[in-house]
Design a protein around this motif. Structure first.
Motif, mmCIF file in Angstrom:
data_model
loop_
_atom_site.group_PDB
_atom_site.id
_atom_site.type_symbol
_atom_site.label_atom_id
_atom_site.label_comp_id
_atom_site.label_asym_id
_atom_site.label_seq_id
_atom_site.Cartn_x
_atom_site.Cartn_y
_atom_site.Cartn_z
ATOM 1 N N LEU A 172 35.123 30.581 40.896
ATOM 2 C CA LEU A 172 35.473 29.248 41.386
ATOM 3 C C LEU A 172 36.954 29.173 41.748
ATOM 4 C CD1 LEU A 172 33.572 27.292 38.600
ATOM 5 C CD2 LEU A 172 33.005 27.173 41.035
ATOM 6 N N GLY A 173 37.800 29.653 40.829
ATOM 7 C CA GLY A 173 39.236 29.552 41.039
ATOM 8 C C GLY A 173 39.732 30.357 42.217
ATOM 9 N N THR A 174 39.160 31.533 42.405
ATOM 10 C CA THR A 174 39.564 32.386 43.530
ATOM 11 C C THR A 174 39.105 31.778 44.855
ATOM 12 O OG1 THR A 174 39.411 34.357 42.112
ATOM 13 C CG2 THR A 174 39.407 34.710 44.495
ATOM 14 N N ALA A 175 37.863 31.301 44.890
ATOM 15 C CA ALA A 175 37.324 30.722 46.127
ATOM 16 C C ALA A 175 38.090 29.467 46.554
ATOM 17 C CB ALA A 175 35.844 30.400 45.945
ATOM 18 N N LEU A 176 38.606 28.713 45.570
ATOM 19 C CA LEU A 176 39.337 27.485 45.868
ATOM 20 C C LEU A 176 40.845 27.718 46.026
ATOM 21 C CD1 LEU A 176 37.497 25.082 43.389
ATOM 22 C CD2 LEU A 176 37.408 24.973 45.891
ATOM 23 N N GLY A 177 41.268 28.974 45.977
ATOM 24 C CA GLY A 177 42.669 29.308 46.195
ATOM 25 C C GLY A 177 43.588 28.969 45.043
ATOM 26 N N GLY A 178 43.029 28.742 43.874
ATOM 27 C CA GLY A 178 43.854 28.364 42.731
ATOM 28 C C GLY A 178 44.241 29.517 41.834
ATOM 29 N N LEU A 179 43.426 30.574 41.803
ATOM 30 C CA LEU A 179 43.691 31.726 40.943
ATOM 31 C C LEU A 179 43.833 32.985 41.786
ATOM 32 C CD1 LEU A 179 41.210 31.190 37.940
ATOM 33 C CD2 LEU A 179 43.707 31.061 37.875
ATOM 34 N N ASP A 180 44.819 33.815 41.431
ATOM 35 C CA ASP A 180 45.034 35.067 42.156
ATOM 36 C C ASP A 180 45.345 36.157 41.146
ATOM 37 O OD1 ASP A 180 45.824 37.185 43.784
ATOM 38 O OD2 ASP A 180 46.672 35.846 45.295
ATOM 39 N N PHE A 181 44.356 36.984 40.864
ATOM 40 C CA PHE A 181 44.529 38.065 39.904
ATOM 41 C C PHE A 181 45.128 39.304 40.564
ATOM 42 C CE2 PHE A 181 41.081 35.395 38.289
ATOM 43 C CZ PHE A 181 41.560 35.109 37.021
ATOM 44 N N GLU A 182 44.872 39.495 41.849
ATOM 45 C CA GLU A 182 45.441 40.640 42.555
ATOM 46 C C GLU A 182 46.954 40.510 42.670
ATOM 47 O OE1 GLU A 182 43.529 41.246 46.288
ATOM 48 O OE2 GLU A 182 41.554 41.656 45.415
ATOM 49 N N CYS A 183 47.418 39.300 42.924
ATOM 50 C CA CYS A 183 48.854 39.063 42.993
ATOM 51 C C CYS A 183 49.507 39.347 41.645
ATOM 52 C CB CYS A 183 49.130 37.630 43.426
ATOM 53 S SG CYS A 183 50.883 37.213 43.528
ATOM 54 N N ALA A 184 48.855 38.906 40.575
ATOM 55 C CA ALA A 184 49.392 39.141 39.231
ATOM 56 C C ALA A 184 49.437 40.630 38.906
ATOM 57 C CB ALA A 184 48.550 38.400 38.198
ATOM 58 N N ALA A 185 48.407 41.367 39.340
ATOM 59 C CA ALA A 185 48.377 42.811 39.096
ATOM 60 C C ALA A 185 49.521 43.498 39.826
ATOM 61 C CB ALA A 185 47.036 43.391 39.540
ATOM 62 N N LYS A 186 49.852 42.993 41.018
ATOM 63 C CA LYS A 186 50.979 43.552 41.774
ATOM 64 C C LYS A 186 52.303 43.241 41.079
ATOM 65 C CE LYS A 186 52.431 41.342 45.383
ATOM 66 N NZ LYS A 186 52.527 40.760 46.741
ATOM 67 N N LEU A 187 52.426 42.024 40.591
ATOM 68 C CA LEU A 187 53.673 41.606 39.959
ATOM 69 C C LEU A 187 53.885 42.239 38.588
ATOM 70 C CD1 LEU A 187 53.526 37.769 40.738
ATOM 71 C CD2 LEU A 187 54.960 39.477 41.869
ATOM 72 N N THR A 188 52.799 42.392 37.830
ATOM 73 C CA THR A 188 52.927 42.864 36.453
ATOM 74 C C THR A 188 51.929 43.960 36.111
ATOM 75 O OG1 THR A 188 53.574 40.602 35.850
ATOM 76 C CG2 THR A 188 53.121 42.121 34.048
ATOM 77 N N GLY A 189 50.640 43.620 36.177
ATOM 78 C CA GLY A 189 49.596 44.567 35.810
ATOM 79 C C GLY A 189 48.319 43.824 35.487
ATOM 80 N N SER A 190 47.397 44.501 34.832
ATOM 81 C CA SER A 190 46.120 43.877 34.502
ATOM 82 C C SER A 190 46.283 42.863 33.376
ATOM 83 C CB SER A 190 45.101 44.946 34.083
ATOM 84 O OG SER A 190 45.553 45.633 32.931
ATOM 85 N N ARG A 191 45.327 41.935 33.312
ATOM 86 C CA ARG A 191 45.282 40.877 32.309
ATOM 87 C C ARG A 191 46.444 39.892 32.435
ATOM 88 N NH1 ARG A 191 42.111 42.567 26.827
ATOM 89 N NH2 ARG A 191 40.400 43.638 27.864
#
Length: 425
Positions: A142-161
């Motif tokens: 839900l969050g990804t489809a609505l543009g509210g959550l971005d886990f790929e960006c976080a992985a680029k900035l820091t890492g997993s989790r």
């Protein structure tokens, strides 16, 4: 930390409590250390008595002009032996303290016996589990489809989790924290605190994270022993470390909204998607310094304060009592609150409220002065999530989702969201 005198007088009580907790700690190790400690003290006292007895005789001989070399030699040997014993006694006491610091708290008599989370009884439930005429999605979808959550960006900035929240999602997370803080301060009598989120080793030790759980912490890699907090319980509880509180001031209730950092050691492979188990998350924490006579009443009230947030958001939940085999290290009794997540079709923990009695008070030396006694007593400390903000966000997204992928904003959050009623694709 447990009471040393209680350990010495009733080691079998501790042995039985550890057995109920499934803790593999050998009480005989403590008994052997204490037996040696007592023997050393006895020998040191005997040597000191001998020295005190011989001293006058040496003085008498010297005054009479007689030879006292034999007695002086003997006293030198006594002095050297005393120093050896004192060093061993210091080592024994250090080993005893280290052992004591590794022992979990004793469960309250009302805590049900059990070996694991499977044995935790449900105390109460609230709300109706929602039904959908479509297959409910999980929050990361839900969050990804609505543009509210971005886990790929976080992985680029820091890492997993890790995660990055944008726009409505970031605002909703902030709104949830504001709702929690306002409710706890305005309705439940808590004082809001903004504590440091980096603390020293002594502070971590005071609440029981160290030395036993060091691998679960994030430590700063410089010459100083600084750690990122795993929960605001750590700095809030240690506000009164080494201090004496006036009895009239109790109870003292603090709450704080902080980031929390956990390495999640040993949890790899669990909840790898989404916001449920992250290295950094936000939580509103409640801490209570209570009089020993009223700490269990305070536990019930704290748990109700946490439940109230879910009721305001109209999120179904259940409250369970943790059994002896599932309780945390410092707790004597714990209630877990679990919120319903339609995407996972299960309840998941969103708050844990514990009474630690004087366990943390002893470690951090937090005392109060009773009016009817000259002797100071250890305060009881309690802590509880009020609530885990990220998990609350998950619950809102999943419980308020619509067939078209939109999310309805709960009534309680609308004032904090500028009147926004729905998050639309």
């Amino acid at each position: 930390m447990l009471d040393l005198k209680m350990m010495q007088k009733n080691p079998d009580v501790v042995r039985e409590a550890l057995k109920k907790r499934n803790a593999k700690i050998d009480v005989q190790e403590f008994i052997d250390l204490d037996t040696r400690r007592k023997a050393l003290i006895g020998e040191v006292e005997a040597l000191k008595a001998e020295k005190n007895a011989v001293g006058p005789e040496i003085a008498k001989r010297k005054k009479a002009g007689e030879d006292a070399s034999d007695l002086l030699k003997k006293m030198g040997e006594v002095s050297n032996r005393t120093k050896e014993l004192d060093r061993e006694l210091t080592d024994i006491q250090a080993a005893q303290k280290e052992w004591m610091m590794s022992v979990p708290n004793i469960p309250h008599e009302s805590v049900p016996y059990g070996e694991s989370e499977d044995d935790n009884p449900v105390l109460r439930t609230w709300g109706e589990v929602p039904t959908f005429d479509f297959t409910p999605k999980e929050h990361w979808e839900l969050g990804t489809a609505l543009g509210g959550l971005d886990f790929e960006c976080a992985a680029k900035l820091t890492g997993s989790r890790f995660s990055v929240s944008f726009d409505w999602c970031a605002r909703m997370e902030r709104a949830l924290a504001q709702l929690m803080l306002n409710t706890h301060t305005e309705q439940h009598g808590y004082t809001e605190v903004n504590p440091p989120t980096i603390v020293n080793r002594a502070t971590m030790t005071g609440t029981g994270q160290l030395p036993k759980f060091e691998e679960d912490l994030f430590k700063l890699t410089d010459d100083r022993e600084f750690y990122l907090i795993p929960t605001a319980e750590v700095p809030l509880t240690n506000i009164y470390a080494g201090e004496v509180i006036d009895e009239d001031a109790l109870p003292i209730k603090f709450c704080a909204h902080t980031p929390c950092y956990r390495s999640e050691a040993g949890s790899y492979g669990k909840d790898t998607k989404g916001l449920i188990r992250q290295h950094q998350f936000y939580k509103v924490e409640m801490v209570n310094f209570a009089h020993p006579d009223h700490s269990y009443e305070a536990l019930e009230a704290m748990t109700r304060s946490a439940e109230r947030i879910l009721e305001l958001l109209e999120l179904p939940y259940r409250t369970i009592t943790l059994c002896t085999g599932d309780m945390g290290f410092g707790a004597t009794k714990t209630y877990d609150i679990e919120v319903w997540l339609p995407g996972q079709n299960t309840y998941r923990e969103i708050s844990s409220c514990s009474n630690c009695e004087d366990f943390q008070g002893r470690r951090a030396n937090i005392k109060f002065q009773p009016k009817d006694s000259k002797k100071k007593a250890f305060a009881h400390t309690l802590n509880g999530s009020g609530l885990a903000v990220g998990r609350c966000l998950v619950a809102v997204m999943e419980n308020y989702q619509q067939a078209d992928g939109s999310i309805v904003v709960p009534e309680a959050l609308k004032p904090y969201m500028g009147g926004l009623e729905e998050i639309k694709p």
